[in-house]
Design a protein around this motif. Sequence first.
Motif, PDB file in Angstrom:
ATOM      1  N   ARG A  12      -9.790  -0.849   5.254  1.00 18.89           N
ATOM      2  CA  ARG A  12      -9.164  -1.467   6.497  1.00 18.89           C
ATOM      3  C   ARG A  12      -8.425  -0.237   7.134  1.00 18.89           C
ATOM      4  O   ARG A  12      -8.369  -0.366   8.406  1.00 18.89           O
ATOM      5  CB  ARG A  12      -8.429  -2.597   6.105  1.00 18.89           C
ATOM      6  CG  ARG A  12      -7.771  -3.203   7.274  1.00 18.89           C
ATOM      7  CD  ARG A  12      -7.097  -4.628   6.766  1.00 18.89           C
ATOM      8  NE  ARG A  12      -6.092  -4.420   5.988  1.00 18.89           N
ATOM      9  CZ  ARG A  12      -5.943  -4.698   4.881  1.00 18.89           C
ATOM     10  NH1 ARG A  12      -7.047  -5.293   4.101  1.00 18.89           N
ATOM     11  NH2 ARG A  12      -4.671  -4.598   3.962  1.00 18.89           N
ATOM     12  N   HIS A  13      -7.605   0.534   6.391  1.00 17.40           N
ATOM     13  CA  HIS A  13      -6.823   1.240   6.856  1.00 17.40           C
ATOM     14  C   HIS A  13      -7.566   2.770   7.388  1.00 17.40           C
ATOM     15  O   HIS A  13      -6.861   3.601   8.003  1.00 17.40           O
ATOM     16  CB  HIS A  13      -5.605   1.819   5.838  1.00 17.40           C
ATOM     17  CG  HIS A  13      -4.617   0.731   5.987  1.00 17.40           C
ATOM     18  ND1 HIS A  13      -4.707  -0.105   5.052  1.00 17.40           N
ATOM     19  CD2 HIS A  13      -3.558   0.398   6.478  1.00 17.40           C
ATOM     20  CE1 HIS A  13      -3.780  -1.192   5.163  1.00 17.40           C
ATOM     21  NE2 HIS A  13      -2.935  -0.731   6.299  1.00 17.40           N
ATOM     22  N   PHE A  14      -8.750   3.249   6.702  1.00 10.69           N
ATOM     23  CA  PHE A  14      -9.268   4.523   7.078  1.00 10.69           C
ATOM     24  C   PHE A  14     -10.668   4.476   7.339  1.00 10.69           C
ATOM     25  O   PHE A  14     -11.205   5.428   8.255  1.00 10.69           O
ATOM     26  CB  PHE A  14      -9.169   5.401   5.714  1.00 10.69           C
ATOM     27  CG  PHE A  14      -7.758   5.722   5.405  1.00 10.69           C
ATOM     28  CD1 PHE A  14      -6.930   6.630   5.947  1.00 10.69           C
ATOM     29  CD2 PHE A  14      -7.170   4.963   4.394  1.00 10.69           C
ATOM     30  CE1 PHE A  14      -5.845   7.026   5.550  1.00 10.69           C
ATOM     31  CE2 PHE A  14      -5.764   5.421   3.926  1.00 10.69           C
ATOM     32  CZ  PHE A  14      -4.995   6.349   4.647  1.00 10.69           C
ATOM     33  N   ASP A  67     -12.394   9.970   7.672  1.00 10.46           N
ATOM     34  CA  ASP A  67     -11.176   9.539   8.118  1.00 10.46           C
ATOM     35  C   ASP A  67      -9.982   9.759   7.306  1.00 10.46           C
ATOM     36  O   ASP A  67      -8.919   9.849   7.945  1.00 10.46           O
ATOM     37  CB  ASP A  67     -11.312   8.115   8.335  1.00 10.46           C
ATOM     38  CG  ASP A  67     -12.336   7.699   9.498  1.00 10.46           C
ATOM     39  OD1 ASP A  67     -12.679   8.485  10.068  1.00 10.46           O
ATOM     40  OD2 ASP A  67     -12.964   6.545   9.544  1.00 10.46           O
ATOM     41  N   SER A  91      -8.296  -2.433   1.137  1.00  9.68           N
ATOM     42  CA  SER A  91      -7.277  -2.125   1.864  1.00  9.68           C
ATOM     43  C   SER A  91      -7.661  -0.469   2.380  1.00  9.68           C
ATOM     44  O   SER A  91      -7.330  -0.227   3.549  1.00  9.68           O
ATOM     45  CB  SER A  91      -6.118  -2.170   1.069  1.00  9.68           C
ATOM     46  OG  SER A  91      -4.900  -1.415   1.765  1.00  9.68           O
ATOM     47  N   ARG A 141       0.599   6.369   3.559  1.00  8.29           N
ATOM     48  CA  ARG A 141      -0.682   7.007   4.055  1.00  8.29           C
ATOM     49  C   ARG A 141      -0.702   8.739   3.563  1.00  8.29           C
ATOM     50  O   ARG A 141      -1.785   9.042   3.083  1.00  8.29           O
ATOM     51  CB  ARG A 141      -0.655   7.216   5.777  1.00  8.29           C
ATOM     52  CG  ARG A 141      -1.981   7.829   6.318  1.00  8.29           C
ATOM     53  CD  ARG A 141      -1.888   7.832   7.674  1.00  8.29           C
ATOM     54  NE  ARG A 141      -1.969   6.503   8.284  1.00  8.29           N
ATOM     55  CZ  ARG A 141      -2.983   5.961   8.679  1.00  8.29           C
ATOM     56  NH1 ARG A 141      -4.139   6.778   8.836  1.00  8.29           N
ATOM     57  NH2 ARG A 141      -3.197   4.762   9.143  1.00  8.29           N
ATOM     58  N   MET A 143       0.988  -1.335  -0.240  1.00  5.02           N
ATOM     59  CA  MET A 143      -0.065   0.060  -0.009  1.00  5.02           C
ATOM     60  C   MET A 143       0.932   1.059   0.082  1.00  5.02           C
ATOM     61  O   MET A 143       1.819   1.365   0.832  1.00  5.02           O
ATOM     62  CB  MET A 143      -0.977   0.000   1.314  1.00  5.02           C
ATOM     63  CG  MET A 143      -1.888   1.226   1.347  1.00  5.02           C
ATOM     64  SD  MET A 143      -2.904   1.106   2.812  1.00  5.02           S
ATOM     65  CE  MET A 143      -3.809   2.921   2.403  1.00  5.02           C
ATOM     66  N   SER A 181      -7.146  12.255   8.331  1.00  5.54           N
ATOM     67  CA  SER A 181      -6.005  11.331   8.684  1.00  5.54           C
ATOM     68  C   SER A 181      -4.870  12.085   9.488  1.00  5.54           C
ATOM     69  O   SER A 181      -4.203  13.038   8.984  1.00  5.54           O
ATOM     70  CB  SER A 181      -5.337  10.310   7.679  1.00  5.54           C
ATOM     71  OG  SER A 181      -4.412   9.639   7.896  1.00  5.54           O
TER      72      SER A 181
END
Length: 238
Positions: free
Chosen positions: A41-43, A48, A38, A4, A1, A52
């Motif tokens: 799952r991360h955000f 969000d 993905s 961020r 990935m 972030s």
Amino acid sequence: MPARHDVVAAAVRLFESAGYEATTMDDIAEESGVSRRSLFRHFGSKEDILFSGHDDLFESVVRYLRTAPDDDPVATVCAAARMVFQGYVATPEITVPRFRLVRAVPRLRDREIAMTARYQGAFSRHLARGETEGTRVLAGEALAASVIAAHNHVLRSWLRDPQRPVPWDRFDRAMEFVGRALGAELRERGASRGAAGPSEPAEFGQSAESVLVAVYPSSLSREDVLRRVRTALEERDS
């Protein structure tokens, strides 16, 4: 990935070009080169993604407040506000368009207000030093609110014209101003507490030092704020 930061930057570009409401998580996944699974799952959500990093920054500030020396809580809170300011100005490619989006989308403003309240609560608790009522708590809450207001005043002026250099000198002067105006009570009580142990909380109005809380529009220049505060003090003392 991807990192961020790169995912957030891609999302912000889409929010600006296509509109926040019209942009989907699928669009962001495609633009940033990550799978939809993905991304969720991360955000979790578009909000969000947009905000972030704030949770991480807040946790860093809380750790700093928890581990800082106990001798000058006013200086500690002002330094913590500087950490927050640094977190914003370090990534203008995200914070500048986010500033515009927050002003345009009401529910994003609600999210920002909630974040501001978290910082103000953390600052107030640090300044109260375990007390729950009395003059110290009042002064701490007033100072925490003023630190937030001063931080936002300087930050927003820069966000409206981010091509200018980051106004670190102006920020430090703003922190010095609110710390000097409202910090005397906290420093005085902190010194007496250190010398003689915890004291009984004073009732409002019993302290030799009074607290002046002034709220002015963020568009005012520093000189106008100082002039109005000076006039208020002169009227109070006359």
